[in-house]
Design an enzyme around this catalytic site. Sequence first.
Site, PDB file in Angstrom:
ATOM      1  N   HIS A 179       0.830  -1.197   0.000  1.00 27.67           N
ATOM      2  CA  HIS A 179       0.000   0.000   0.000  1.00 27.67           C
ATOM      3  C   HIS A 179       0.874   1.259   0.000  1.00 27.67           C
ATOM      4  CE1 HIS A 179      -3.660   2.207   1.908  1.00 27.67           C
ATOM      5  NE2 HIS A 179      -3.663   2.301   0.588  1.00 27.67           N
ATOM      6  N   HIS A 188       7.004  18.387 -13.930  1.00 31.39           N
ATOM      7  CA  HIS A 188       7.843  17.317 -14.483  1.00 31.39           C
ATOM      8  C   HIS A 188       9.134  17.167 -13.682  1.00 31.39           C
ATOM      9  CE1 HIS A 188       9.184  14.493 -17.486  1.00 31.39           C
ATOM     10  NE2 HIS A 188      10.260  15.206 -17.748  1.00 31.39           N
TER      11      HIS A 188
END
Length: 131
Positions: A20, A98
């Site tokens: 998870h 980015h």
Amino acid sequence: MRKTKVINTQISSVISDMGHFDTLSIGDAGMPVPVGTKKIDVAIENGVPSFIQVLTNILSELEVQKVYLANEIKTANPEQLAAIKALIGETPIEFIDHSQMKQDLNKAKAFVRTGEMTPYSNIILESGVVF
């Protein structure tokens, strides 16, 4: 032999190891991968396999609770963004710069390099749970 879609041994191993909140990244041929991040290179030639082919394959086996995309994809590659949205359905998207995406690759379990040759065709998949 496996009966599932993911038959690449390295990708299959990473998916099996995901917990998870762990992350797995898929990207275009030009994405720089930090030293220390496991790089799984499936590129054969320009455009093969495509980013979408690899994403589709991985999504067939990985439970994803959230994805991260570069802000720049909105203007530089809206067609790819539309294709990603069609694949992930209601999965939440967080847009990041980015430059931040490149830094976040340090935390990814692995980066899968495709033969994709379009800008900002990169995604970080955050693993969910199946229960």
